[in-house]
Structures are given as C-alpha cells and as structure tokens.
Design a protein around this motif. Structure first.
Motif, PDB file in Angstrom:
ATOM      1  N   PRO A  53       0.832  -1.212   0.000  1.00  0.00           N
ATOM      2  CA  PRO A  53       0.000   0.000   0.000  1.00  0.00           C
ATOM      3  C   PRO A  53       0.863   1.258   0.000  1.00  0.00           C
ATOM      4  N   GLY A  54       0.537   2.206  -0.849  1.00  0.00           N
ATOM      5  CA  GLY A  54       1.283   3.453  -0.938  1.00  0.00           C
ATOM      6  C   GLY A  54       2.476   3.403  -1.869  1.00  0.00           C
ATOM      7  N   ALA A  55       2.800   2.221  -2.426  1.00  0.00           N
ATOM      8  CA  ALA A  55       3.941   2.123  -3.327  1.00  0.00           C
ATOM      9  C   ALA A  55       3.669   2.791  -4.670  1.00  0.00           C
ATOM     10  N   LEU A  56       2.405   2.873  -5.048  1.00  0.00           N
ATOM     11  CA  LEU A  56       2.010   3.469  -6.320  1.00  0.00           C
ATOM     12  C   LEU A  56       0.942   4.524  -6.074  1.00  0.00           C
ATOM     13  N   PRO A  57       0.880   5.540  -6.932  1.00  0.00           N
ATOM     14  CA  PRO A  57      -0.151   6.571  -6.767  1.00  0.00           C
ATOM     15  C   PRO A  57      -1.558   5.983  -6.873  1.00  0.00           C
ATOM     16  N   GLU A  58      -2.465   6.513  -6.104  1.00  0.00           N
ATOM     17  CA  GLU A  58      -3.866   6.084  -6.142  1.00  0.00           C
ATOM     18  C   GLU A  58      -4.668   7.192  -6.804  1.00  0.00           C
ATOM     19  N   GLY A  59      -5.064   6.958  -8.031  1.00  0.00           N
ATOM     20  CA  GLY A  59      -5.757   7.986  -8.786  1.00  0.00           C
ATOM     21  C   GLY A  59      -7.227   8.072  -8.444  1.00  0.00           C
ATOM     22  N   PRO A  61     -11.091   7.636  -8.852  1.00  0.00           N
ATOM     23  CA  PRO A  61     -11.814   6.590  -9.582  1.00  0.00           C
ATOM     24  C   PRO A  61     -12.536   7.137 -10.814  1.00  0.00           C
ATOM     25  N   VAL A  62     -12.199   6.577 -11.971  1.00  0.00           N
ATOM     26  CA  VAL A  62     -12.853   6.915 -13.234  1.00  0.00           C
ATOM     27  C   VAL A  62     -12.994   5.622 -14.035  1.00  0.00           C
ATOM     28  N   TRP A  63     -13.702   5.677 -15.122  1.00  0.00           N
ATOM     29  CA  TRP A  63     -13.754   4.525 -16.015  1.00  0.00           C
ATOM     30  C   TRP A  63     -12.383   4.331 -16.648  1.00  0.00           C
ATOM     31  N   ILE A  64     -11.856   3.113 -16.573  1.00  0.00           N
ATOM     32  CA  ILE A  64     -10.569   2.778 -17.186  1.00  0.00           C
ATOM     33  C   ILE A  64     -10.779   1.635 -18.171  1.00  0.00           C
ATOM     34  N   GLY A  65      -9.838   1.473 -19.100  1.00  0.00           N
ATOM     35  CA  GLY A  65      -9.950   0.406 -20.090  1.00  0.00           C
ATOM     36  C   GLY A  65      -9.733  -0.967 -19.485  1.00  0.00           C
ATOM     37  N   GLY A  66      -8.836  -1.045 -18.499  1.00  0.00           N
ATOM     38  CA  GLY A  66      -8.601  -2.305 -17.809  1.00  0.00           C
ATOM     39  C   GLY A  66      -7.641  -3.247 -18.506  1.00  0.00           C
ATOM     40  N   ASP A  67      -7.474  -3.102 -19.816  1.00  0.00           N
ATOM     41  CA  ASP A  67      -6.538  -3.954 -20.572  1.00  0.00           C
ATOM     42  C   ASP A  67      -5.936  -3.109 -21.685  1.00  0.00           C
ATOM     43  N   VAL A  94     -13.760  -0.882 -16.189  1.00  0.00           N
ATOM     44  CA  VAL A  94     -14.385  -0.751 -14.871  1.00  0.00           C
ATOM     45  C   VAL A  94     -14.126   0.653 -14.358  1.00  0.00           C
ATOM     46  N   VAL A  95     -14.803   1.030 -13.301  1.00  0.00           N
ATOM     47  CA  VAL A  95     -14.448   2.245 -12.577  1.00  0.00           C
ATOM     48  C   VAL A  95     -13.321   1.861 -11.620  1.00  0.00           C
ATOM     49  N   GLY A  96     -12.137   2.422 -11.855  1.00  0.00           N
ATOM     50  CA  GLY A  96     -10.989   2.026 -11.052  1.00  0.00           C
ATOM     51  C   GLY A  96      -9.892   3.061 -11.072  1.00  0.00           C
ATOM     52  N   ASN A  97      -8.685   2.634 -10.733  1.00  0.00           N
ATOM     53  CA  ASN A  97      -7.522   3.513 -10.652  1.00  0.00           C
ATOM     54  C   ASN A  97      -6.961   3.763 -12.051  1.00  0.00           C
ATOM     55  N   PRO A  98      -6.937   5.006 -12.539  1.00  0.00           N
ATOM     56  CA  PRO A  98      -6.422   5.276 -13.889  1.00  0.00           C
ATOM     57  C   PRO A  98      -4.960   4.892 -14.070  1.00  0.00           C
ATOM     58  N   LEU A  99      -4.232   4.788 -12.982  1.00  0.00           N
ATOM     59  CA  LEU A  99      -2.828   4.388 -13.081  1.00  0.00           C
ATOM     60  C   LEU A  99      -2.682   3.020 -13.745  1.00  0.00           C
ATOM     61  N   HIS A 100      -3.662   2.156 -13.563  1.00  0.00           N
ATOM     62  CA  HIS A 100      -3.576   0.812 -14.118  1.00  0.00           C
ATOM     63  C   HIS A 100      -3.477   0.836 -15.642  1.00  0.00           C
ATOM     64  N   ASP A 101      -4.204   1.745 -16.288  1.00  0.00           N
ATOM     65  CA  ASP A 101      -4.124   1.859 -17.742  1.00  0.00           C
ATOM     66  C   ASP A 101      -2.746   2.341 -18.174  1.00  0.00           C
ATOM     67  N   HIS A 280     -14.202  -0.143  -4.902  1.00  0.00           N
ATOM     68  CA  HIS A 280     -15.082  -0.973  -4.076  1.00  0.00           C
ATOM     69  C   HIS A 280     -16.495  -0.427  -3.958  1.00  0.00           C
ATOM     70  N   ASP A 281     -16.663   0.903  -3.988  1.00  0.00           N
ATOM     71  CA  ASP A 281     -18.017   1.457  -3.857  1.00  0.00           C
ATOM     72  C   ASP A 281     -18.501   2.098  -5.148  1.00  0.00           C
ATOM     73  N   ALA A 282     -17.893   1.713  -6.289  1.00  0.00           N
ATOM     74  CA  ALA A 282     -18.252   2.312  -7.574  1.00  0.00           C
ATOM     75  C   ALA A 282     -19.620   1.831  -8.033  1.00  0.00           C
ATOM     76  N   SER A 283     -20.344   2.720  -8.669  1.00  0.00           N
ATOM     77  CA  SER A 283     -21.642   2.382  -9.245  1.00  0.00           C
ATOM     78  C   SER A 283     -21.438   1.972 -10.703  1.00  0.00           C
ATOM     79  N   MET A 284     -21.657   0.685 -10.995  1.00  0.00           N
ATOM     80  CA  MET A 284     -21.486   0.164 -12.348  1.00  0.00           C
ATOM     81  C   MET A 284     -22.630  -0.795 -12.660  1.00  0.00           C
ATOM     82  N   PRO A 285     -22.970  -0.936 -13.930  1.00  0.00           N
ATOM     83  CA  PRO A 285     -23.991  -1.934 -14.297  1.00  0.00           C
ATOM     84  C   PRO A 285     -23.560  -3.335 -13.880  1.00  0.00           C
ATOM     85  N   ARG A 286     -24.476  -4.118 -13.364  1.00  0.00           N
ATOM     86  CA  ARG A 286     -24.168  -5.487 -12.965  1.00  0.00           C
ATOM     87  C   ARG A 286     -24.049  -6.398 -14.186  1.00  0.00           C
ATOM     88  N   ASP A 287     -24.807  -6.102 -15.228  1.00  0.00           N
ATOM     89  CA  ASP A 287     -24.738  -6.857 -16.466  1.00  0.00           C
ATOM     90  C   ASP A 287     -23.421  -6.543 -17.180  1.00  0.00           C
TER      91      ASP A 287
END
Length: 413
Positions: A53-59, A61-67, A94-101, A280-287
C-alpha cells in the motif's frame, strides 16, 4: 452456399471448439513476449495486487480500459465517419484507478520494443515520453498536440489507411470475398442450429431488432424497414478472448445486397467479468455487456455510440458494426523514433480519456500526485520506471515458462 470441402473438413464441430481454441490461444501466446503480455491481463493484476500500500499513486476513480495494451488502441470511426485514435476493446473496463491503464500501456509498449529488438535506451526514452504524454492530458496550461505532425510513424500509417479504406476493401480483407457469405476455414467456423436460430432471433425480432438497427450506420435512415441475416459464423479472433462466444454476422439492410451493395458486417462478442479491480463502492452496471458499453461511452465515445448491449441465448453480448476505419496498431512496425513518439501520443490519448471524466480541481490534484517525489534530474517518476521494469521481468519469466510448457505439450502430442 458454395464452400470448399477442404475448408469444411478443417473446421471443428461446435462441440469440438473449446480444445481447439485453447490450443490456439497457447500457440498465439508463445509467439513472442509481446503476444504473451496481450493475453495475460490476469498476471498484470496479480503483480499489482502484490504491491505494498502506498507504493504506487492512487488515482481518482474513473472509467478505465482495464486492458490497455498496444493492440487495443487504434483508429476508430464514429457513425458520421470521423476517425480518431481511441481504445478499441473495452471488455475489462471498470471504474478504477487510472494508473492501471498507464502501467499496462507502458508494459505493452516496452515489451513490443524489446520484441522488435530495439535497444534498452529506447525503453528508457519511451517511459519518459509515456509519463510526459499522460501528464499533459491533465495540465490545462499545455496545448493539445494530437495533430498528425506529432504522431509516430506507426500511428500515421494506421490513420492514413483508416481514412482511405473503403468498405469493399474491408469486405475483402475481413471475409476474403465479396459474396454475402462467410467462408468457413481458419477464421470462421460453422454454427450449431441453436446458435443460428438465436442469432436470427436477435436481429429479426423485437425489441432487440429496433435497438440494434438504431446503432447500425447502414440503417441510420429513419426509413429503414428491414434487417435480414444473410450468414453467420463463429469467429476465431483475438487472443485473450479466445474461448468466449464470438460471432461474425452479415446483414442485408433493406435489400441493399440485392441491388449490388455490400453487406453490413457485425461483430457479436460475449461479455464476461472484468479482470481489472473495480473501485469498491463504484456504481457500475451489474450486467457485463452493459458495463462494457458504459465503459466505451466514457472512454471511446466514437465507438461506444455504435455499440449495443444485448442477450444472446442467455449470455450477455456486445454488438457493433465493423467499420472500414476500425484498425489496430501494428507493433511490428516500431522503430527507434516511432516507438518514443508512439509512447507519448498513446499515453496522451489514454490520459485524455481519463481527464474527460474529471473536473479541473481533480485533474490538478491527479497531476500533482503523478509528479510527487520526482527529482528534477529525472523526466519520469522513479515509481513508473521501477514498475515497468519489474512488470517486464515478471512477464518475461512467465512467458518463458509458458513456452517451455507449450514445447513439452507439443512433443507429447
């Protein structure tokens, strides 16, 4: 339909697909380290999960490509025919950390450079360009340099081909003929009767017929009355998606084909759970199909506005018409100069997709987080270089193990 008997014999029956697809996926991933990276998003996220934890920036939460690898970026067309470089595959959005992209793109680019036998100093320059291009998207004081003069040769070639590519040329390159049929063979496999019935029902019965028709550029005319399925086949396409349901469908819009016009080529792709971690608390479609569609509309609106989420025989699927301009970037064309420029340009594209979802204060805060702790003597943050090197080492080790197992399995056959 006339199909060559030799090709028909080479195609597996629907109940024989999965072993063939699994073998093909292993073969594709053994071709190069870059090909392995494309098909191993799960390993990338395992590495991320293992970081302290804390080793990388935590951006924010926005929609990210994920791959966000090189093959998932390229020219796409809007329904009106405008072309721009955007994300082309949103399966893991998903709605997540933009750093991942950013990290996934950096890993893909540097691995592609190594596969192209470019020297290590180019990898260093690419990471610097990656950081600068991404940060520029959040800096309101810097101008947008996505003009053609700043693109790499790889991007320029793809954009030029995308702009000038005709529908007839796409038909020939994609289905190998100009007839209204999909030739069974290496890329297209026969359907079961249940699959064929389900696809006809999807396009030819309400309410999905009207929903899909509204997203087809060929059927955008309000006077369009009829959409007919001419042919359909299981589509052997991609790497990470091999094994999922994937279909190519040829449609006739209001009898266009009988008048000598080309058929409409549509891609149906099964949507499954994302490998990317969500906020963890992002609002996203379940489908899953609706999640992919929502991600596309935020990250690649030109593509998202041409997509439809639906159900096919109980499975969540995403449907889109294939346009002549939709192309992926070719990593084999990387040179020392184009690799660095591509890193900057594509990082800017991804950064802009993230920045569009943030207000000015959030953009400034994220930019400050990206730059935090960087020595003035360095043009990229130490955590970015360290992360990409560690990721390359982990993936190279896993790639060699994959090749070892693949070679052993081949000898055992």
């Amino acid at each position: 339909m006339n199909r060559k008997s030799t090709k028909r014999k080479a195609c597996p029956r629907p109940d024989e697909r999965q072993p063939r697809l699994a073998a093909l996926r292993r073969q594709k991933m053994a071709r190069s380290a870059h090909a392995y990276v494309r098909g191993s998003a799960s390993l990338f996220y395992q590495w991320l999960e293992a970081q302290k934890p804390g080793a990388l920036p935590e951006g924010p939460p926005v929609w990210i490509g994920g791959d966000c690898h090189l093959g998932n970026l390229g020219p796409v067309s809007s329904a009106a025919g405008h072309v721009a470089v955007q994300l082309r595959d949103l399966d893991n959005s998903v709605v997540g950390n933009p750093l991942h992209d950013l990290l996934r793109l950096g890993l893909s680019l540097t691995t592609a450079a190594r596969s192209a036998d470019l020297p290590g100093v180019i990898s260093s320059s690419m990471v610097e360009a990656l950081a600068d291009g991404y940060e520029q998207a959040f800096d309101d004081t810097r101008s947008d340099i996505t003009s053609s003069t700043k693109r790499s040769a790889v991007v320029k070639v793809a954009m030029k081909e995308a702009v000038h590519r005709s529908s007839r040329k796409m038909d020939r390159q994609t289905i190998d003929n100009t007839e209204a049929a999909l030739p069974h063979g290496k890329r297209f496999w026969p359907l079961s009767e249940d699959e064929r019935t389900a696809i006809h029902a999807l396009f030819e019965t309400e309410p999905t017929r009207s929903l899909i028709r509204a997203a087809l550029t060929h059927a955008s005319d309000a006077r369009t009355k009829k959409v007919s399925v001419l042919d359909a086949a299981f589509w052997v396409k991609g790497c990470s998606s091999l094994g999922r349901r994937r279909y190519a469908v040829l449609l006739d819009i209001d009898g266009t084909c009988s008048k000598g016009g080309p058929p409409c080529l549509v891609d149906i792709k099964e949507a499954v759970s994302s490998e990317a971690p969500r906020e963890h608390d992002a609002s996203m479609p379940r489908d899953n199909a609706k999640r992919v569609l929502e991600g596309a509309r935020h990250l690649s609106p030109m593509l998202g506005n041409r997509m439809v989420a639906a159900r096919l025989d109980g499975a969540a699927v995403v449907i889109r018409e294939l346009m002549p301009e939709d192309l992926k970037l070719d990593a084999q064309n990387l040179t020392e100069d184009s690799a660095v420029k591509a890193a900057h340009f594509l990082a800017l594209v991804i950064g802009q997709a993230h920045a569009r979802q943030m207000d000015a204060a959030t953009r400034r805060a994220w930019l400050g987080e990206l730059k935090k702790g960087r020595p003035k003597s360095l043009r990229s943050p130490p955590w970015l270089w360290r992360s990409i090197v560690d990721l390359m080492v982990a993936h190279e080790r896993a790639y060699l193990e994959h090749c070892r197992r693949y070679a052993f399995d081949r000898r055992s056959e």
